[in-house]
Enzyme design. Structure first.
Site, PDB file in Angstrom:
ATOM      1  N   CYS A 284       0.487  -0.983   0.194  1.00 24.18           N
ATOM      2  CA  CYS A 284      -0.006   0.175   0.144  1.00 24.18           C
ATOM      3  C   CYS A 284       0.909   1.280   0.678  1.00 24.18           C
ATOM      4  O   CYS A 284       0.161   2.235  -0.845  1.00 24.18           O
ATOM      5  CB  CYS A 284      -0.896   0.046   1.114  1.00 24.18           C
ATOM      6  SG  CYS A 284      -0.119   0.362   2.734  1.00 24.18           S
TER       7      CYS A 284
ATOM      8  N   HIS B 210      -2.378   1.555   6.886  1.00 22.51           N
ATOM      9  CA  HIS B 210      -2.736   1.408   5.098  1.00 22.51           C
ATOM     10  C   HIS B 210      -2.611   2.724   5.238  1.00 22.51           C
ATOM     11  O   HIS B 210      -2.915   4.056   5.575  1.00 22.51           O
ATOM     12  CB  HIS B 210      -4.177   1.222   5.460  1.00 22.51           C
ATOM     13  CG  HIS B 210      -4.533   0.827   4.463  1.00 22.51           C
ATOM     14  ND1 HIS B 210      -3.858   0.519   2.572  1.00 22.51           N
ATOM     15  CD2 HIS B 210      -5.729   1.303   3.133  1.00 22.51           C
ATOM     16  CE1 HIS B 210      -4.609   0.199   1.874  1.00 22.51           C
ATOM     17  NE2 HIS B 210      -5.393   1.295   2.138  1.00 22.51           N
TER      18      HIS B 210
ATOM     19  N   ASP C  83      -7.564   4.529  -4.282  1.00 24.20           N
ATOM     20  CA  ASP C  83      -6.819   3.423  -3.032  1.00 24.20           C
ATOM     21  C   ASP C  83      -6.517   2.205  -3.817  1.00 24.20           C
ATOM     22  O   ASP C  83      -7.389   1.448  -4.734  1.00 24.20           O
ATOM     23  CB  ASP C  83      -7.581   2.502  -2.133  1.00 24.20           C
ATOM     24  CG  ASP C  83      -6.740   2.252  -0.234  1.00 24.20           C
ATOM     25  OD1 ASP C  83      -5.765   1.441  -1.476  1.00 24.20           O
ATOM     26  OD2 ASP C  83      -6.974   1.538  -0.084  1.00 24.20           O
TER      27      ASP C  83
END
Length: 249
Positions: free
Chosen positions: A67, A105, A119
């Site tokens: 991420c 995250h 995302d």
């Protein structure tokens, strides 16, 4: 770092525009071309929070990332193209209940008429910008929405329909963050035995009708409602799978 090289890596040929449609193209192409993967971690190679390193790894070397890398590099691209974008800190839902720590995250907030969550670093997830209005978004990977947290003025839940129920997969705030604020958790994700990234290789990429995922010694190919599983029998077969399915040499 070169915007045209990045767009070529994403197979995006159309001229950049500061609109919702183009933002959606970038998000979808990112998830279809750059895999979510932890192979550097399994190899014991340190991942530094540096956008030049992200670019070299994912654009020049044609690898993937997790991420912080995926959304960190997309943040740079969106800024270069002129989008109003911010990094956000997310806390992922744990299997045993509760949420992980802050900076567990990274996701992105893009202001474009209205606010959207973008995302590309959460694996099997929504492939288009998710509006903060709470409107539901449907795609081949499922149905999603953002839900306001009644206990926090700037807090939201990222939710997906799983077995007919809305499930919060992570929570986040809209406080703008800087890349260096994720350093501690990035190191933790790479080194802690409690991090699921240190247990087994994970490589996953979206396809037009589903997803392909390598997890440990198992390859799963999902196309619509159909799933095919293959047990990886040798290092040679693993290398072939990484090359043929994920473009990783």
């Amino acid at each position: 770092m070169n915007v045209s090289d990045y767009l070529q890596r994403l197979n995006v040929a159309e001229e950049p525009r500061l609109d919702w449609q183009y933002l959606g193209v970038l998000q979808a192409r990112h998830m279809l071309t750059i895999p979510f993967e932890n192979l550097y971690i399994m190899e014991g190679r340190e991942i530094e929070l540096d956008v030049n390193a992200f670019f070299d790894k994912m654009v020049v070397q044609q690898r993937g990332g997790f991420c912080y890398e995926l959304n960190g590099l997309l943040y740079w691209l969106l800024r270069e193209l002129g989008f109003d974008v911010f990094m956000l800190s997310g806390r992922v839902m744990r299997a045993e209940g509760g949420y992980g720590p802050e900076f567990d995250h990274m996701a992105l907030l893009v202001r474009l008429g209205q606010d959207y969550l973008v995302d590309v670093g959460f694996g099997d997830s929504v492939r288009s910008p998710l509006p903060f209005s709470g409107d539901e978004v449907h795609d081949v990977s499922g149905t999603y929405r953002l839900q306001k947290d009644s206990l926090g003025e700037s807090a939201y839940f990222f939710q997906k329909v799983i077995e007919g129920q809305w499930v919060s997969e992570f929570k986040f705030t809209t406080i703008p963050r800087e890349l260096n604020e994720f350093t501690g958790m990035c190191r933790y994700q790479q080194t802690s035995p409690e991090s699921h990234f240190t247990h087994r290789p994970i490589v996953s990429i979206a396809t037009d009708d589903g997803r392909i995922t390598l997890s440990g010694d198992q390859l799963t190919v999902t196309a619509g409602e159909e799933k095919k599983k293959l047990t990886i029998a040798s290092p040679e077969q693993r290398r072939e799978i990484l090359r043929d399915y994920f473009g990783i040499s």
